[in-house]
Design an enzyme around this catalytic site. Sequence first.
Site, PDB file in Angstrom:
ATOM      1  N   LYS A  97      48.028  29.100  21.671  1.00  0.00           N
ATOM      2  CA  LYS A  97      47.911  29.033  23.141  1.00  0.00           C
ATOM      3  C   LYS A  97      46.971  30.079  23.715  1.00  0.00           C
ATOM      4  O   LYS A  97      47.309  30.777  24.688  1.00  0.00           O
ATOM      5  CB  LYS A  97      49.285  29.163  23.807  1.00  0.00           C
ATOM      6  CG  LYS A  97      50.207  27.975  23.534  1.00  0.00           C
ATOM      7  CD  LYS A  97      51.428  27.992  24.426  1.00  0.00           C
ATOM      8  CE  LYS A  97      52.405  26.891  24.125  1.00  0.00           C
ATOM      9  NZ  LYS A  97      53.052  26.994  22.782  1.00  0.00           N
TER      10      LYS A  97
HETATM   11  O1  LIG Z   1      52.274  24.008  22.927  1.00  0.00           O
HETATM   12  C1  LIG Z   1      53.431  23.847  22.502  1.00  0.00           C
HETATM   13  O2  LIG Z   1      53.629  23.628  21.330  1.00  0.00           O
HETATM   14  C2  LIG Z   1      54.534  23.786  23.482  1.00  0.00           C
HETATM   15  C3  LIG Z   1      54.216  23.301  24.737  1.00  0.00           C
HETATM   16  C4  LIG Z   1      55.243  22.970  25.626  1.00  0.00           C
HETATM   17  O3  LIG Z   1      55.001  22.431  26.692  1.00  0.00           O
HETATM   18  N1  LIG Z   1      56.531  23.224  25.260  1.00  0.00           N
HETATM   19  C5  LIG Z   1      56.865  23.765  24.037  1.00  0.00           C
HETATM   20  O4  LIG Z   1      58.062  23.927  23.760  1.00  0.00           O
HETATM   21  N2  LIG Z   1      55.855  24.098  23.145  1.00  0.00           N
HETATM   22  C6  LIG Z   1      56.191  24.714  21.837  1.00  0.00           C
HETATM   23  O5  LIG Z   1      56.922  23.769  21.053  1.00  0.00           O
HETATM   24  C7  LIG Z   1      57.954  24.419  20.315  1.00  0.00           C
HETATM   25  C8  LIG Z   1      59.293  23.882  20.746  1.00  0.00           C
HETATM   26  O6  LIG Z   1      60.322  24.383  19.939  1.00  0.00           O
HETATM   27  P1  LIG Z   1      61.785  23.713  19.892  1.00  0.00           P
HETATM   28  O7  LIG Z   1      62.261  23.650  21.306  1.00  0.00           O
HETATM   29  O8  LIG Z   1      62.566  24.662  19.038  1.00  0.00           O
HETATM   30  O9  LIG Z   1      61.628  22.348  19.285  1.00  0.00           O
HETATM   31  C9  LIG Z   1      57.751  25.904  20.539  1.00  0.00           C
HETATM   32  O10 LIG Z   1      56.884  26.386  19.525  1.00  0.00           O
HETATM   33  C10 LIG Z   1      57.056  25.974  21.884  1.00  0.00           C
HETATM   34  O11 LIG Z   1      56.247  27.116  22.018  1.00  0.00           O
END
Ligand SMILES: O=C(O)c1cc(=O)[nH]c(=O)n1[C@@H]1O[C@H](COP(=O)(O)O)[C@@H](O)[C@H]1O
Length: 289
Positions: A97
Amino acid sequence: MIIDRLYGEVKNKGNVCVGLDTCLDYVPDNMMDRNASVEDILFEFNKRVIDATIDIVPCYKVQIAFYEAYGLKGMSAYKKTLEYIRNNGSIVIADIKRGDISSTAQMYAKAHFEGDFESDIITLNPYMGFDSIIPYLDYVEKKDKGLFILLRTSNGGAKDIQYLNVNGNEKLYNHVGDKLKEIALKYMGRCGYSSIGAVVGGTHLEEAEEIRNRLDNMFFLIPGYGAQGGKGSDVAHYLKNGNGGVVNSSRGIITAYKKYEDGIEKFDEYIRKAALNMKEDISSGSKVL
Ligand SMILES: O=C(O)c1cc(=O)[nH]c(=O)n1[C@@H]1O[C@H](COP(=O)(O)O)[C@@H](O)[C@H]1O
């Protein structure tokens, strides 16, 4: 182009992107060798997750903060994880990011598309301006790399800025999407999608159809499944004929073993099962649409 590879992998293996947001709290006791370093523990955990899923998922997303938090040893585990995924023929998305400009962005591009931390695709934040994307484009054009650029994120706070009205009555994320689409059109793969894709959270559904139709050339990284509440029938709205996107789940997969009494002994089996259930959930959601 990387996007053709990803499209092909999705076609063969489905839409699940395993998120390796790995921290020591997630590592089962029997993998916590007292004499092992943090580097070895994090990497061995990731290797077990990767070995249990590599034939059934198209890609992995590695969130860099989880490794930075452990200092140099964490970053060694990060490097080894990226290498392991790439050397075994899969695709790795480095979730970094980044969102700076000019010469700084050039160094970020070099840092994550070459050398120790080379990945296939990185995530970027465009909200500092579209010039913050330009330093990465040479790698997309000449080195077969890809970008997933934040558009409309999965968190509640997405509404604070991304939904503001601009240009009369247009949502900011739509304005950003239109600009990204324009840039993306210059880097189209044979599969009909661009190596410049967008991140759209799978947790807000109202606008899913509009976003999918409006950005028809953009492949989506869709986080928010599982731990954040997104379901297969939700995220399927961001796909097109079952392709055009990968759906990330991090905690939902890598901590799946914790739900079972015999989870520690059958760690690999339960990780694989979580990925397979998610794959099935998404594909049945796609069929309903
Ligand atoms: O860019 C991302 O991956 C991201 C964008 C977003 O809008 N929301 C989001 O949760 N993420 C990432 O996606 C992952 C979600 O993790 P879990 O909620 O554990 O499945 C994390 O690494 C967040 O940083």
